[in-house]
Design an enzyme around this catalytic site. Structure first.
Site, PDB file in Angstrom:
ATOM      1  N   ASP A  77       0.852  -1.187   0.000  1.00 56.24           N
ATOM      2  CA  ASP A  77       0.000   0.000   0.000  1.00 56.24           C
ATOM      3  C   ASP A  77       0.891   1.241   0.000  1.00 56.24           C
ATOM      4  O   ASP A  77       2.087   1.166   0.294  1.00 56.24           O
ATOM      5  CB  ASP A  77      -0.877   0.040   1.257  1.00 56.24           C
ATOM      6  CG  ASP A  77      -1.835  -1.134   1.350  1.00 56.24           C
ATOM      7  OD1 ASP A  77      -2.028  -1.827   0.337  1.00 56.24           O
ATOM      8  OD2 ASP A  77      -2.382  -1.354   2.447  1.00 56.24           O
ATOM      9  N   ASP A 104       0.998   4.635   2.100  1.00 52.90           N
ATOM     10  CA  ASP A 104       0.459   5.303   3.284  1.00 52.90           C
ATOM     11  C   ASP A 104       0.807   6.786   3.237  1.00 52.90           C
ATOM     12  O   ASP A 104       1.972   7.157   3.057  1.00 52.90           O
ATOM     13  CB  ASP A 104       1.035   4.679   4.556  1.00 52.90           C
ATOM     14  CG  ASP A 104       0.664   3.214   4.692  1.00 52.90           C
ATOM     15  OD1 ASP A 104      -0.536   2.910   4.565  1.00 52.90           O
ATOM     16  OD2 ASP A 104       1.556   2.384   4.920  1.00 52.90           O
TER      17      ASP A 104
END
Length: 210
Positions: free
Chosen positions: A135, A137
């Protein structure tokens, strides 16, 4: 809720050494500090002489929580110092493509924003920790109320990215997930230095301090 003057959650700190570790710390933690890797500030009640930190290793399961003396800090890197950086190793990963795509819309908000998590660690240290499924962030500093319509537009922009984007709004009450705020939930979870709070408005000081 007043903003803390010292290190804040998601800041990366340099200066922690193996000598600051307890005797039972894992060997990989000692190796990471010997290599000069930064540690990340985690959420915890304030301490006058120490800051709560986390150490990460190369493996996903290598995460260690500890404390760093404030006097040992030699450098502090805030997330917004990393947003315009490029990784030391130019790998064609979805997270890096997403970061390049999002710089323009995030800059257009006129608010401070930065990179946290594994991407922030790699930008700060040069150590390759991201992988194709990572991911991205992000943190957006929102000292004043952030309109839900703006949050929804930003969330829709994220859905065009090649990886999952996890953005946290840094409000007076603590960190609030952009998705929760954009979806119009009656209460959102605000993660502060104390216990998390479910709040209708994380910018309303009276509610935060109640």
């Amino acid at each position: 809720m007043r903003r803390r003057a010292g290190p804040e959650p998601h800041d990366l700190l340099l200066g922690m050494a193996p000598a600051h570790l307890p005797e039972n710390a894992p060997a990989w933690v000692c190796a990471a500090l010997k290599a000069g890797w930064p540690v990340v500030v985690r959420r915890a009640p304030a301490d006058p002489a120490r800051v709560a930190i986390g150490v990460r290793g190369l493996a996903r399961e290598q995460r260690w929580a500890g404390w760093m003396p404030l006097a040992a800090i030699t450098r502090r890197l805030r997330p917004e110092a990393l947003g315009q950086r490029e990784p030391a190793m130019l790998r064609d990963l979805p997270a890096w493509r997403a970061l390049r795509d999002l710089r323009a819309p995030l800059n257009a908000l006129g608010l401070a924003w930065g990179v946290t998590g594994g991407a922030g660690f790699e930008l700060a240290s040069g150590v390759a920790v991201l992988h194709p499924d990572s991911d991205l962030d992000l943190l957006l500093r929102t000292p004043r109320p952030f309109p839900r319509d703006d949050a929804l537009r930003l969330l829709q922009c994220f859905e065009q990215c090649p990886c999952r984007i996890d953005l946290q709004l840094q409000t007076p009450a603590g960190g609030v997930a952009l998705r929760e705020w954009a979806e119009g939930r009656p209460r959102v979870l605000a993660k502060g230095s104390e216990a998390p709070l479910l709040l209708e408005d994380p910018w309303r000081i009276a509610e935060v301090e109640a």
